[in-house]
Design an enzyme around this catalytic site. Structure first.
Site, PDB file in Angstrom:
ATOM      1  N   LYS A  53       6.383   1.222   2.789  1.00  0.00           N
ATOM      2  CA  LYS A  53       6.237   0.596   4.008  1.00  0.00           C
ATOM      3  C   LYS A  53       6.095  -0.904   3.753  1.00  0.00           C
ATOM      4  CE  LYS A  53       4.855   4.565   6.495  1.00  0.00           C
ATOM      5  NZ  LYS A  53       3.728   5.575   6.587  1.00  0.00           N
ATOM      6  N   GLN A  97      -3.057   5.760   7.381  1.00  0.00           N
ATOM      7  CA  GLN A  97      -1.880   6.850   6.797  1.00  0.00           C
ATOM      8  C   GLN A  97      -2.278   8.133   6.987  1.00  0.00           C
ATOM      9  OE1 GLN A  97       1.066   6.204   5.150  1.00  0.00           O
ATOM     10  NE2 GLN A  97       1.087   8.420   4.880  1.00  0.00           N
ATOM     11  N   ASP A 120       2.453   3.404  15.299  1.00  0.00           N
ATOM     12  CA  ASP A 120       2.946   4.674  14.921  1.00  0.00           C
ATOM     13  C   ASP A 120       2.634   5.905  15.958  1.00  0.00           C
ATOM     14  OD1 ASP A 120       3.688   6.225  12.593  1.00  0.00           O
ATOM     15  OD2 ASP A 120       1.804   6.561  12.077  1.00  0.00           O
TER      16      ASP A 120
END
Ligand code: NAP
Length: 281
Positions: A53, A97, A120
């Site tokens: 990323k 994450q 996200d």
């Protein structure tokens, strides 16, 4: 007839090409879109995802900040980090994450991310707003699936979509997004009975199971569209590509299908977040 191969790398490149102009415009105003990624613990796969990323951000001249926290980080310590990032005006998007170590309250940590930085789509509020089409950023893999559908102009309205998987980051949100596009949606999970017969009714199959080669070609109706979000060790999807290829009218390969589009959606959401937070449209 051979199916249409839905080429995610091509879709991702198109998204990134469109972003370049928007990033240039932001930079001409002194703004560099910035994504902060938070990784707790030493999971090697997660480290690789975070690195990928950051690399993609840099290729597009976006900024990234990586926060590495030790395995023994408490929920409270993680919440403090998220709060700092929420308050940092130079950070436009935050990605925690997944998965975090099991002693951490993951839902509390996700929900601590402020909605305008939830690029996200992991917060409960973001899920609700996506479901009600209130303009939140959807989870990136579901967004990638929709991006592939749109790029190839696949017909969704009135079609029967069978989604296999109901996770908060994939199966559930993609089901809501397909419903919002007027598909008739069936959501399947580990307790679903007669799964092959359910899948047989699908015009569109979304495989989001986490089991390699799980969906078999002989489960499919002739001409079904197969969108395989799966990514298992060894670059193997959740659909059995060879047998599904033979039955489908369109199919995403693994690798090179939904995966590359997912990262580009994360960057797209981060650029949009920077535009909104800095009031540049
Ligand atoms: P997950 O949280 O483990 O969820 C898996 C889902 O599949 C659950 O809802 C589970 O049902 C269901 N399931 C498991 N076994 C089943 C069975 N035998 N029959 C029917 N349903 C079954 O996984 P996830 O995070 O959603 O990920 C799914 C896949 O997508 C994985 O391959 C993952 O690597 C991939 N993925 C890819 C990306 C990307 O960027 N391309 C991003 C995220 C995930 P229950 O709810 O009943 O347990």
């Amino acid at each position: 007839m051979n199916p249409l191969i839905l080429d995610g790398r091509k879709v991702a490149q198109t998204v990134k090409d469109e972003l370049k102009g928007q990033i240039d415009e932001l930079q001409s105003k002194g703004i560099t879109p910035k994504l902060a990624t938070v990784l707790v613990g030493d999971d090697e796969a997660s480290k690789t995802y975070v690195q990928m990323k950051a690399n993609t951000c840099h290729k597009l001249c976006m900024a990234s900040e990586r926060v590495f926290l030790p395995e023994e980080t408490t929920t409270e310590e993680l919440l403090d980090v998220i709060q700092r990032l929420n308050e940092d005006p130079e950070v436009h998007g935050i990605l925690l994450q997944h998965p975090v170590p099991s002693h951490i309250d993951e839902r509390q940590a996700f929900d601590a991310i402020s909605l305008d930085k939830d690029v996200d789509g992991v917060t409960s509020h973001g899920f609700g707003a996506t479901t009600f089409q209130l303009g939140a950023y959807p989870c990136c893999t579901p967004a990638a699936i929709l991006q592939v559908i749109d790029y190839y102009g696949l017909d969704v309205e009135g079609k029967h979509a069978v989604v296999i998987g109901r996770s908060p980051i994939l199966g559930k949100p993609v089901s809501m997004m397909l419903l919002n596009r007027n598909a008739t949606v069936t959501i399947c999970h580990s307790k679903t009975e007669n799964l092959p017969e359910v899948v047989k009714q699908a015009d569109i199959v979304v495989a989001a199971v986490g089991r390699p080669k799980f969906v078999k070609g002989d489960w499919l109706k002739e001409g079904a569209i197969v969108l395989d979000a799966g990514y298992n060790p060894g670059n193997i999807g959740d659909a059995d590509y060879d047998t599904c290829y033979a039955k489908s009218s369109a199919i995403t390969p693994v690798p090179g299908g939904i995966g590359p589009v997912t990262i580009s959606m994360l960057l797209k959401h981060t650029v949009e977040a920077a535009q909104k937070q800095c009031k540049v449209s």
